[in-house]
Each structure stands twice: as structure tokens, then as C-alpha cells.
Design an enzyme around this catalytic site. Structure first.
Site, PDB file in Angstrom:
ATOM      1  N   CYS A 324      21.643  -5.412  -1.712  1.00 54.07           N
ATOM      2  CA  CYS A 324      21.826  -4.267  -2.625  1.00 54.07           C
ATOM      3  C   CYS A 324      22.372  -2.928  -2.139  1.00 54.07           C
ATOM      4  O   CYS A 324      22.153  -1.990  -2.606  1.00 54.07           O
ATOM      5  CB  CYS A 324      20.266  -3.880  -3.270  1.00 54.07           C
ATOM      6  SG  CYS A 324      19.897  -5.019  -4.518  1.00 54.07           S
ATOM      7  N   ASP A 325      22.710  -3.333  -1.042  1.00 52.52           N
ATOM      8  CA  ASP A 325      23.445  -1.994  -0.149  1.00 52.52           C
ATOM      9  C   ASP A 325      25.180  -1.945  -0.727  1.00 52.52           C
ATOM     10  O   ASP A 325      25.655  -2.952  -0.353  1.00 52.52           O
ATOM     11  CB  ASP A 325      23.473  -1.793   1.174  1.00 52.52           C
ATOM     12  CG  ASP A 325      23.526  -0.603   1.618  1.00 52.52           C
ATOM     13  OD1 ASP A 325      24.537   0.166   1.675  1.00 52.52           O
ATOM     14  OD2 ASP A 325      22.589  -0.127   2.208  1.00 52.52           O
TER      15      ASP A 325
END
Lengths: 376, 376
Positions: A324-325
Site C-alpha cells: 500500500c505504499d
């Protein structure tokens, strides 16, 4: 891709990204270095891949080891290397780590400033030190910052200080940049080194050793010269600058020793477009910057990627990792070409991933496990 | 720096970098969010810091959880959250991971394309999905790439597809960029969202939820507005674009919840100059990009650093980590000012390090251990 890795992947199917390293390739690479530079000792850079099987193989072949920390020294010793075959090559060491290394028998230390010399003199009295000099990394795909080394005109003072403190002022080291594609880059550094040898000789200190560093490339997408070419080029430069008084030399290959010995099998998690009009697909893999492919930072290392449908037409893709980065994007500035028929769930093979992948993996960012590794 | 952390560090001296997180600060931060946005549910972004003590505290306070992987879902459940308080917020999921989440009771999933909708429909039938839309991250210190979300004009199609496949087209999400320093950035995203709500209503689909994402900043060197200011600004924008039909809203703070709750104690390993003429010192710490400070990538996050001699004169430093990797330099483009009397062996305190440090740490790059963490 070697037959042994192909067979291993076929015989041992499993989920999740995994690296497989073929020891036969490492053995061949070691012999290529030894053949290309017959008078040079090989210090394998443990940080590239510290898998015990790799260290044991290399120890058995006669390799020495360049280490960055006490933990790496312990790994090298556990693999069968005697302490006289270990160099503590990090110029940034806590004094108590130097003391631990000394207690383990290590007698060769890198320095690049007076303060580090003083630490070594206190914690490892009488040891050999070599001073790292700054070297411009032009031509390298992973160019070095100014983090390591001092200006050449400071090196003689650093080594003279070591001599005054009872250490053996043993030699110099430099590094021409990782994945260095120009074999002639060693010439300039050797010229500068020869000047420092002369300077110190005039001060009554005879240096004995030249550490030629690493930088030997592995094959990614672009063709690289064989290690023999590097060996010939380096030997000519040594002859040019040191005449018939060539000092003892060592090299510290890491990527060049294990990079092409490893292949990562990964899976396509998602293929999508950001809008109906986009012609570039986003391809998301189950491996990214945080679980193995850190060297895609700034798109520096561009790995070859193989799929089961490479014969099909190709189309541009942005390649990204599973986390999720938002920085976990592998190639975007220069889109990657992948088959238009590639599908979600397909396996892909990422080549040249034997170096700087396993230990660069995070402990569990976003809950993803570190990269699994198999050495065969 | 809190008194409790100060006391802990004084009572428990040890070597090596270590993070200490004060749960009292996390509790205060949770209450600030709950107060600032009283009608909004808080989904803590587990990836920011998944320490079990933090998750248990937040579960007890009534927080919900935004998760990136099955491992994070399991952590949230183990901390006491019921599955209806868990969102699987990663838009990139293996189908079998969706199935595992569904088996664990999770019924809320993020999507941003048709292919992901199809996976959720197969593996988690009947669940709620929200579609993430792309949002320009201007004003954020850790701006988002285009990795997550689809163009707003595609979102209605994605949600209509979900509805057709038996899923609940539940809402929208967006993210204004991490460490977003401009509270007004939510306004534009809410305007776009309101348009998609209307579009889908015309197609007979009533969306119920708006996920306002994270992005709430923590205090590093620059002053940031209090969370109340963000709450007021967001509420005014909701009123402006949704009138008296404001949907259910959720937020996903990570950095804003735990960033300022943590402090890393590190040690100066070496201070040197690269040449006699340099006026900039190189200060090397025992922590760097690979064992905790990954967010210094491109010098994006600039942490406040305290020393015991902060009252002394300051001088410019390049700050670097302990590894043998040349990219392990924290601040160089914009040198960091540190006391000229700072010495090798001194301890320094790196503030605002409660988020995105522990799990970003590598498993053992260069033989350095992952960042140690204490939650008190």
C-alpha cells in the site's frame, strides 16, 4: 535461467515470491575472477548475499571475505574461513565492534579518516589498515555517493597517523561504482593510488596492498564485458602506474559473483488501467521495493523479466509492487514492455536477482513476509 | 519527547538503535481524531506501526482498522477487533488472500478496477466494496504516485460492475497524500466524489460511504495545523458538496496516529571530513535507510534530531547510516545543522519516528539487525 533452477521451480511449486540461487553459477563466477586476475585475491562482498551455502562454497574454493559488520564476520567464520581471510571493510564501525572483530581474530580494517584510525588503534592494536579514497563513479549504474573514502590528498596523512599509532599502514582501497560497465574506470584510480604510494614511500612508509574494490557488473538487460576484459584492463593499468613493483592486490566482487546466479519467481497480482483512455497497463507483482527489489530505487537496476508468453506482442507497462505504499513502483519513468496477453495469476521470472535482494527485504512491511530464498 | 520515554531510556540503557513508543500519546491522538471528526469512524492504518500493544489499545478505544494484507487482518483480529471493524484497504490483492479475509469475516474491500471487482465477487461474494479514485497529492510531503485509484470518470463503471456481480457498491475512497500539510486538499476530492455519487444515483445505485483516507500529518520540523483544523475544513467541504445528505465517512490515519508517539535513540558512530578543506562534516549514525529510516528516501521526511549539546553552536552536516551502501545517506542535498561539539559515541534522539520505521527495517542488510521497538 539454468536447467537446475528450472527443474527446482517445476518440482517445488509454491505461493509467494521466492529467490532460487544456483551454486554452480557462483562456482563458475569465482573461477572466472580467479582466472581473470590470477595474482589477485578475491574477497567476496558478503553483503551481496550472505546465504550460508554460498559462503561455504566460496570458503571451500579459497575465497576471502569482505564484511560490513560483526554479524557478517561471524557468518564468514562459520562458513569455514579463517580470520586471516576476513577483511572488516566498512569504514564506519563502532569501537566495540572493532574490539569484537579483533577478538575473533580479524586483523585487516578499512578506514577513511583519522578518527576511525584512532578507534582501530585502540580496539585492534597492531592490525593492518587500508585507507579508502574517493573515486568518481562515472559509468556505474549504481554510482557511489561521497559516503566512503577521503580525498586522495588526505589519504597519506590518514595512513601516516595509523603508522604513528602502531598500526600497519597496509594499503589503499577505492571503488569505481557498483555495476561498473566501463573496464577502463580502474585506470584513473590506479594512477591516483600510485601517487599516494610514492608520497608515503617518501615519508618512509611502504604500502603493500591495493584493494581494487568491487563494481564488476552482472548481466541485466544491457550486455556487459566478460570479466577477462576487466582483468586485462586492470592489469595493464597496474603495469602502467606501478611498473614492475605491482603491490599485492585484492578485489571485492559481490554482484559480479552472485547476481546472475539467482532468479526470483513472482506472480502477477493485478493488471489494470487507470482510465479507459490509457494505453499503458499497470502490472502489479507480489514482489516490490520492500520485499526484495530495493535496487529498483530510482529505477537504477532494470532486471530482465521473463514470462510464459514472451513470443507474443509486447505493450508498455508500469510495473509496481504489492504494498500500500505509493513509492513501491518499480518502473514507471521508462515503462517496461511485457506481453499484451499476460494475465493475472501468471508467474514471471526476474533474472539477475542473486545479489542485493534477500537481505534488503523488510521484516514485514504491510504484513508481507521477507523474500524466501533457496540455494541449490 | 515525553517524560515516560525519557524515563524508559534512562532506566534501560542499551546498545544499538531502538524505538520507544508512548501509548499515552497514541491514546491522545485517537481522541483528537474522534473529537475533531465526531461523525467519522477511525480506521487506523495498521501498516504505520503494527505493534500488538498499539493495536490492542486502539481496539479497546473503539478504533476500526485499515489493513494491507491477510497478516495485518490477523493482527487486528488478535488485538480484539471484530471482523466488521476491519477493512481490506489494499487495491492489489491475490484472489486467495481475499478468500482468506472473507473466511476470517471481513466484508469490506477496496477496489480500483474491474479485474479486482471480479476477484472480490468470486472470493468474497456479497461483500461491500469501495472504489478508490485518483487524487492529485499536491501539498503532501510524501506525495502519492498514480499507483492506487482510477480516474474519477471510471469509478462509476467499476462500482456498477460490482453491483452487477452481486457486491454492495458501498462507496468511494481517495487519499490526498501522506503528511498532507494543507487541510483544504480534501475539498477538491470531495467535490469530485459528490459528482460520482450523483452519477451512480442516476444509474439506480445509492452509495453510502466516503473513505476520506489518511494523510493527516505528524509534527516533524515544520509546524502543522492541529487535527481540529483538518476536521473543520473537511466538515465544511462535506457540507458544501453533499448538502444535508452527508454519507457515512471514515478516515484512515496512520502517521497522524502514531508518528509523534515514537522516538528513536541512536548513536553517532563516526564524524569525519572528506578533505582538510571541507567545512561540512559527515556524521554517521547507527541507524539509516535500511534499519528504520527508509522514509528519508529522496530526503522526503526530515526528522527533528536532538542531542545533549543542542545549546552549542551549530554546523552543517551530511547525515548518513552505518551500512556499506552508498545510497544509505539520510540528508545531503540539504545539509543538517548539528552542534559542532557533537562527538563520536554520543546518543541522539530522532523524533516523530513512531510511524513507518519498524516494519520498513530490512531483515539484516549488511548484517545489521532490524530496528528494536519498545511500546510503553
Amino acid at each position: 535461467m539454468t536447467d537446475r533452477i528450472k527443474q527446482f521451480l517445476a518440482d517445488n511449486r509454491e505461493d509467494g515470491p521466492r529467490l532460487v540461487v544456483d551454486l554452480d553459477v557462483v562456482r563458475d563466477n569465482y573461477r572466472s575472477f580467479a582466472d581473470a586476475l590470477p595474482d589477485t585475491r578475491v574477497f567476496y562482498a558478503v553483503k551481496a548475499n550472505p546465504a550460508p551455502e554460498i559462503l561455504s562454497l566460496l570458503a571451500g574454493l579459497g575465497s576471502c571475505f569482505d564484511t560490513a559488520s560483526v554479524a557478517e564476520i561471524e557468518l564468514a567464520l562459520a562458513a569455514g574461513a579463517s580470520p586471516d581471510r576476513v577483511s572488516f571493510g566498512n569504514t564506519i564501525k563502532k569501537e566495540k565492534d572493532i574490539a569484537r572483530a579483533f577478538a575473533l581474530g580479524v586483523r585487516l580494517y578499512a578506514v577513511d579518516c583519522g578518527a576511525e584510525v584512532e578507534k582501530v588503534a585502540r580496539a585492534a592494536p597492531g592490525s593492518k589498515v587500508f585507507c579508502r579514497i574517493l573515486c568518481d563513479g562515472a559509468g556505474a549504474e549504481w554510482p557511489l555517493s561521497r559516503k566512503f573514502g577521503c580525498a586522495p590528498d588526505m589519504a597519506a596523512d590518514v595512513l601516516e597517523r595509523a603508522h604513528a599509532l602502531g598500526l600497519v599502514a597496509h594499503g589503499l582501497s577505492f571503488h569505481v561504482g557498483s555495476q561498473q560497465r566501463n573496464p577502463r574506470m580502474w585506470n584513473r584510480a590506479l594512477q591516483v593510488s600510485a601517487g599516494i604510494f610514492r608520497d608515503l614511500a617518501e615519508r618512509g612508509i611502504q604500502l603493500a596492498m591495493l584493494n581494487l574494490g568491487g563494481g564488476f557488473p552482472t548481466r541485466y538487460l544491457k550486455r556487459v564485458a566478460p570479466v577477462q576484459t576487466y582483468g586485462q584492463s586492470i592489469f595493464r593499468a597496474l603495469r602502467r602506474h606501478f611498473g614492475n613493483r605491482i603491490p599485492e592486490t585484492i578485489i571485492e566482487p559481490g554482484r559480479g559473483m552472485v547476481g546472475d546466479a539467482g532468479i526470483i519467481e513472482a506472480e502477477v497480482v493485478l493488471i489494470s488501467k487507470k482510465s479507459q483512455q490509457d494505453h499503458v497497463r499497470w502490472v502489479y507483482l507480489d514482489i516490490g521495493k520492500f520485499n526484495g527489489l530495493a535496487e529498483t530505487m530510482d529505477e537504477m537496476i532494470r532486471y530482465p523479466i521473463r514470462t510464459d508468453c514472451d513470443a507474443e506482442a509486447l505493450g508498455p507497462c508500469v510495473l509496481a509492487g504489492p504494498s500500500c505504499d505509493s513509492v513501491d513502483v518499480l518502473y514507471e519513468k521508462d515503462p517496461y514492455l511485457l506481453p499484451v496477453t499476460l494475465e493475472i495469476g501468471a508467474k514471471v521470472l526476474i533474472e539477475g536477482t542473486g545479489a542485493y535482494t534477500t537481505t534488503y527485504s523488510t521484516v514485514g512491511f504491510n504484513g508481507f513476509a521477507p523474500l524466501k530464498s533457496y540455494v541449490i
